[in-house]
Design an enzyme around this catalytic site. Structure first.
Site, PDB file in Angstrom:
ATOM      1  CG  HIS A  67      -1.839   1.138   1.332  1.00 45.58           C
ATOM      2  ND1 HIS A  67      -1.829   2.021   2.378  1.00 45.58           N
ATOM      3  CD2 HIS A  67      -2.819   1.547   0.493  1.00 45.58           C
ATOM      4  CE1 HIS A  67      -2.770   2.928   2.204  1.00 45.58           C
ATOM      5  NE2 HIS A  67      -3.391   2.667   1.063  1.00 45.58           N
TER       6      HIS A  67
ATOM      7  CG  HIS B 109      -3.508   9.339   0.067  1.00 48.99           C
ATOM      8  ND1 HIS B 109      -4.094  10.167   1.014  1.00 48.99           N
ATOM      9  CD2 HIS B 109      -4.272   8.220   0.043  1.00 48.99           C
ATOM     10  CE1 HIS B 109      -5.148   9.578   1.526  1.00 48.99           C
ATOM     11  NE2 HIS B 109      -5.278   8.385   0.966  1.00 48.99           N
TER      12      HIS B 109
END
Length: 324
Positions: free
Chosen positions: A48, A90
């Site tokens: 991730h 992100h």
């Protein structure tokens, strides 16, 4: 574990019928002859945002470290620069994970925009060209992580991220997320009326990504497309047959594009609708096993109901170990 950010995803379809799960060694770093294929007969190991417990998230170094440590897939979030170049990042703002505040030449770029119904203030990726974004340096998100690599790495593009996976000595899949598509489509305009989703899928096609889940084409270059926005997934399904994952936030957050509640998008009727476009759901872990006052509660029926509608479970990755 080799990295705090390599997350084991238990895919029930891979272990049905096995009385005892056999031990599978991590993928070898070097394959003999042809590139070693993805091991589809066991749970996938998904990094991730790369190996972000060790290195700043979504940097080339974090992804290369994750591959070295045995990740089957490297996961990323995709946003856009002002000039329409897709980047791996992100947050919709640069404040938390870059040194943008130290760049006096960008002091006047601070803005307030409405993002998912909330006023958000900061330095937004959509107000910077790729060249300007490349002048920034990335830093660790959390103070409890190793800070020695702060300021050493750049933001990377979607294409650079893909190249990292393709350059691996074994088959490594990619797991990109279409991030904040409503906001990006409001602020960034591409030629010929193209949308964020069009450019996203065109990039995947440019590098040869195609094929339905577990098809021969897919196994050569595995990829999942993920998003919290159902309209993006429906739109992308008309552009590519790559497998798609519908991400589900916690019970308090409505969908950014359709303003549907958690209860609506996890209803039996909606599962029947969305299964025509996705292979599985990516629920937040608290929607699977709730936590109250730091105590785990009995698991919900979310996964059982998803399976009843032929949807697989791909829990949303988090930036800490998650053992399923």
């Amino acid at each position: 574990m080799g990295s705090a950010c390599l997350i084991l995803f238990a895919l029930s379809c891979l272990i049905v019928g096995s009385a005892a799960r056999p031990f599978y060694p991590p993928p070898s770093e070097v394959a003999e002859g042809e590139r070693r294929p993805l091991q589809t007969s066991r749970p996938y190991n998904i990094a991730h945002r790369g190996s972000n417990g060790e290195l700043p998230e979504e940097t080339a170094a974090a992804y290369m470290r994750a591959i070295k440590e045995g990740a089957d897939f490297i996961e990323t979030d995709i946003l856009s620069s002002k000039d329409g170049v897709l980047i791996c990042f992100h947050d919709v703002t640069l404040d938390n994970t870059t040194d943008v505040a130290q760049h006096k030449e960008f002091a006047n770029r601070n803005r307030t925009y409405v993002v998912q119904g909330n006023n958000t203030t900061g330095f937004f990726t959509v107000d910077f060209t790729l060249k300007e974004l490349k002048s920034l340096r990335v830093r660790q998100r959390y103070p409890f992580r190793d800070q020695q690599y702060n300021g050493k790495f750049q933001i990377i593009t979607f294409e650079e991220y893909i190249t990292i996976a393709l350059d691996a000595t074994r088959v490594v899949g990619i797991y990109p997320e279409i991030k904040y598509p409503v906001f990006i489509n409001e602020r960034v305009k591409w030629q010929n009326g193209k949308k964020f989703e069009d450019v996203f899928v065109e990039t995947l096609k440019k590098y040869g990504y195609k094929g339905s889940y577990l098809s021969d084409e897919w196994k050569k270059q595995p990829a999942f497309i993920q998003s919290f926005a159902p309209t993006s997934l429906v739109y992308a399904s008309n552009l590519t047959d790559l497998p798609k994952i519908f991400l589900i936030d916690d019970i308090t957050v409505p969908t950014e594009d359709t303003n549907q509640s958690y209860w609506e998008i996890t209803s039996d009727g909606y599962f029947d609708f969305i299964k025509n476009y996705v292979v599985g759901i990516g629920p937040g872990k608290d929607t699977v096993v709730p936590v109250v006052n730091n105590y785990l509660q009995p698991r919900t029926d979310l996964i059982a109901r998803a399976h009843a509608h032929d949807l697989e479970k791909f829990p949303k990755p988090i930036s800490a170990p998650l053992h399923l």
